[in-house]
Motif scaffolding. Structure first.
Motif, PDB file in Angstrom:
ATOM      1  N   UNK A 171      -5.390  -4.077  12.108  1.00 50.10           N
ATOM      2  CA  UNK A 171      -4.704  -2.814  12.382  1.00 50.10           C
ATOM      3  C   UNK A 171      -3.205  -2.949  12.123  1.00 50.10           C
ATOM      4  N   UNK A 172      -2.620  -4.050  12.585  1.00 51.15           N
ATOM      5  CA  UNK A 172      -1.175  -4.252  12.409  1.00 51.15           C
ATOM      6  C   UNK A 172      -0.791  -4.310  10.936  1.00 51.15           C
ATOM      7  N   UNK A 173      -1.596  -4.968  10.130  1.00 53.42           N
ATOM      8  CA  UNK A 173      -1.264  -5.090   8.709  1.00 53.42           C
ATOM      9  C   UNK A 173      -1.450  -3.764   7.965  1.00 53.42           C
ATOM     10  N   UNK A 174      -2.439  -2.987   8.365  1.00 52.87           N
ATOM     11  CA  UNK A 174      -2.584  -1.646   7.788  1.00 52.87           C
ATOM     12  C   UNK A 174      -1.372  -0.796   8.163  1.00 52.87           C
ATOM     13  N   UNK A 175      -0.992  -0.906   9.414  1.00 51.28           N
ATOM     14  CA  UNK A 175       0.153  -0.157   9.923  1.00 51.28           C
ATOM     15  C   UNK A 175       1.433  -0.522   9.177  1.00 51.28           C
ATOM     16  N   UNK A 176       1.643  -1.818   8.979  1.00 50.57           N
ATOM     17  CA  UNK A 176       2.834  -2.281   8.270  1.00 50.57           C
ATOM     18  C   UNK A 176       2.825  -1.856   6.806  1.00 50.57           C
ATOM     19  N   UNK A 177       1.656  -1.869   6.201  1.00 47.69           N
ATOM     20  CA  UNK A 177       1.557  -1.428   4.809  1.00 47.69           C
ATOM     21  C   UNK A 177       2.010   0.020   4.681  1.00 47.69           C
ATOM     22  N   UNK A 178       1.582   0.846   5.640  1.00 45.80           N
ATOM     23  CA  UNK A 178       1.978   2.247   5.608  1.00 45.80           C
ATOM     24  C   UNK A 178       3.457   2.450   5.852  1.00 45.80           C
ATOM     25  N   UNK A 179       4.008   1.717   6.810  1.00 43.93           N
ATOM     26  CA  UNK A 179       5.413   1.906   7.176  1.00 43.93           C
ATOM     27  C   UNK A 179       6.379   1.355   6.135  1.00 43.93           C
ATOM     28  N   UNK A 180       5.995   0.263   5.474  1.00 46.57           N
ATOM     29  CA  UNK A 180       6.903  -0.365   4.508  1.00 46.57           C
ATOM     30  C   UNK A 180       6.658   0.094   3.074  1.00 46.57           C
ATOM     31  N   UNK A 181       5.467   0.632   2.827  1.00 47.00           N
ATOM     32  CA  UNK A 181       5.122   1.001   1.460  1.00 47.00           C
ATOM     33  C   UNK A 181       4.739  -0.196   0.612  1.00 47.00           C
ATOM     34  N   UNK A 182       4.506  -1.333   1.258  1.00 43.98           N
ATOM     35  CA  UNK A 182       4.156  -2.570   0.554  1.00 43.98           C
ATOM     36  C   UNK A 182       2.790  -3.042   1.042  1.00 43.98           C
ATOM     37  N   UNK A 183       1.815  -3.062   0.149  1.00 41.18           N
ATOM     38  CA  UNK A 183       0.445  -3.419   0.530  1.00 41.18           C
ATOM     39  C   UNK A 183       0.140  -4.903   0.367  1.00 41.18           C
ATOM     40  N   UNK A 184       1.059  -5.681  -0.192  1.00 37.40           N
ATOM     41  CA  UNK A 184       0.768  -7.088  -0.486  1.00 37.40           C
ATOM     42  C   UNK A 184       0.391  -7.900   0.754  1.00 37.40           C
ATOM     43  N   UNK A 185       1.154  -7.812   1.857  1.00 40.45           N
ATOM     44  CA  UNK A 185       0.767  -8.578   3.053  1.00 40.45           C
ATOM     45  C   UNK A 185      -0.617  -8.191   3.577  1.00 40.45           C
ATOM     46  N   UNK A 186      -0.938  -6.903   3.496  1.00 41.06           N
ATOM     47  CA  UNK A 186      -2.251  -6.437   3.945  1.00 41.06           C
ATOM     48  C   UNK A 186      -3.360  -7.017   3.071  1.00 41.06           C
ATOM     49  N   UNK A 187      -3.169  -6.971   1.763  1.00 43.00           N
ATOM     50  CA  UNK A 187      -4.179  -7.501   0.845  1.00 43.00           C
ATOM     51  C   UNK A 187      -4.318  -9.016   0.994  1.00 43.00           C
ATOM     52  N   UNK A 188      -3.200  -9.690   1.261  1.00 43.50           N
ATOM     53  CA  UNK A 188      -3.232 -11.138   1.482  1.00 43.50           C
ATOM     54  C   UNK A 188      -3.990 -11.457   2.766  1.00 43.50           C
ATOM     55  N   UNK A 189      -3.769 -10.646   3.790  1.00 43.27           N
ATOM     56  CA  UNK A 189      -4.467 -10.826   5.059  1.00 43.27           C
ATOM     57  C   UNK A 189      -5.971 -10.680   4.879  1.00 43.27           C
ATOM     58  N   UNK A 190      -6.398  -9.732   4.071  1.00 44.96           N
ATOM     59  CA  UNK A 190      -7.829  -9.509   3.842  1.00 44.96           C
ATOM     60  C   UNK A 190      -8.483 -10.739   3.220  1.00 44.96           C
ATOM     61  N   UNK A 191      -7.765 -11.379   2.302  1.00 41.24           N
ATOM     62  CA  UNK A 191      -8.313 -12.564   1.640  1.00 41.24           C
ATOM     63  C   UNK A 191      -8.396 -13.753   2.588  1.00 41.24           C
ATOM     64  N   UNK A 192      -7.371 -13.916   3.415  1.00 41.14           N
ATOM     65  CA  UNK A 192      -7.329 -15.080   4.307  1.00 41.14           C
ATOM     66  C   UNK A 192      -8.269 -14.933   5.495  1.00 41.14           C
ATOM     67  N   UNK A 193      -8.513 -13.698   5.909  1.00 42.76           N
ATOM     68  CA  UNK A 193      -9.334 -13.461   7.095  1.00 42.76           C
ATOM     69  C   UNK A 193     -10.815 -13.636   6.813  1.00 42.76           C
ATOM     70  N   UNK A 194     -11.258 -13.216   5.641  1.00 42.67           N
ATOM     71  CA  UNK A 194     -12.686 -13.258   5.357  1.00 42.67           C
ATOM     72  C   UNK A 194     -13.366 -11.999   5.864  1.00 42.67           C
ATOM     73  N   UNK A 195     -14.671 -12.053   6.032  1.00 40.44           N
ATOM     74  CA  UNK A 195     -15.437 -10.890   6.450  1.00 40.44           C
ATOM     75  C   UNK A 195     -15.221 -10.599   7.933  1.00 40.44           C
TER      76      UNK A 195
END
Length: 320
Positions: free
Chosen positions: A192-216
């Protein structure tokens, strides 16, 4: 007769204790399931708040994201009470995992606060530009053109790492329940935090990186929502609805030439600014409230550890 009555009483007591022990695993599983249901219901509400086919996220939806973190943390606290396994009873692994989780969450909330501050500064800069429209239209337009909507100063967020990279799984009933709940808490909360940050900053890279590192994700509701959001972000990028509308209004003001047209565009931009101000104020209050509650929970656990250590030292001194 008295001895017989005492024996019968003891026998009944033992049978009752055994019955409770037999029910305990089922009761623990039921409590964990109730916690997961609370999390799923919260995520489902988040799904309902997302407009199907929408190209952008909105600040009102972002506010729901913050409220979801509050919901799942309350559900976690309720779980600990339900299974009668408060923080003071936790073993070292659960304590360590929760402290790590809360520290990372506080760090993410700080980044969120910084992003909100940037949007607040953008709003103030635009408001100042509008104040120049009547006296110096050209200066107003120049100020608007110089404003940066994207917060480029926040590029890297500390992630939670791989939530599956856990130490040895505890075997005891309550400890195992807390362990499983913490995995869910971290998985949903950090997502949730990374989705939120992606929206507020306009930068999706940290969110996409989080998805890869977290797994399913373990929660099916999160998996479904995450797929929708990641597809939208990958295809169209990420920008908040209100920010996009304000930027469009600002671009119209900057492109206006005739004084009448400029005045009309400025009024529209003023309405957008007022709406943004109200949404940012509400969101900032929720983020600050969440930060305070997470910090209070963390301090409570640390105080309990200190108190336990002090008690152990006192006992040692008495034995000497």
């Amino acid at each position: 007769m008295v001895l017989l009555a005492e024996r019968i009483s003891k026998l009944c007591s033992k049978m009752e204790n055994r019955k409770k022990q037999r029910r305990q695993p089922e009761a623990l599983s039921a409590s964990l399931q109730a916690f997961r249901s609370d999390v799923s219901n919260g995520v489902h509400q988040l799904c309902l708040g997302l407009t199907p086919g929408s190209e952008t996220l909105s600040l009102s939806w972002i506010l729901q994201c913050v409220q979801l973190i509050l919901i799942i943390n309350k559900a976690f606290a309720k779980l600990a009470v339900d299974i009668d396994y408060q923080m003071s009873k936790w073993k070292s692994q659960s304590v360590e995992e929760y402290l790590k989780y809360s520290l990372n969450l506080l760090d993410l909330l700080n980044s969120i606060s910084s992003s909100l501050s940037h949007l607040g500064e953008v709003r103030l800069s635009l408001a100042y530009s509008l104040s120049l429209v009547e006296s110096s239209p050209s200066s107003a337009i120049e100020h608007i053109k110089a404003i940066k909507f994207i917060n480029s100063s926040i590029k890297n967020f500390k992630g939670q790492g791989n939530i599956d990279d856990e130490k040895e799984i505890p075997c005891s009933g309550e400890e195992w329940i807390v362990h499983q709940a913490l995995i869910e808490l971290k998985s949903v909360g950090f997502w949730v935090c990374h989705v939120l940050l992606a929206g507020l900053t306009g930068d999706a890279k940290p969110y996409l990186k989080m998805r890869k590192s977290t797994g399913m994700f373990s929660n099916s509701s999160v998996i479904k929502l995450d797929m929708s959001i990641s597809e939208a972000i990958t295809d169209r990028g990420v920008v908040l609805k209100e920010v996009k509308e304000l930027k469009d209004a600002a671009d119209c003001v900057a492109a206006a030439t005739a004084n009448e047209n400029l005045s009309f565009r400025a009024e529209e931009m003023q309405r957008r600014l007022k709406s943004l101000e109200q949404l940012l104020d509400g969101l900032e209050k929720e983020v600050n409230s969440l930060f305070s509650k997470v910090l209070a929970g963390r301090n409570e656990l640390l105080d309990g550890i200190r108190h336990a250590n002090d008690s152990n030292l006192d006992s040692m001194y008495k034995c000497v």
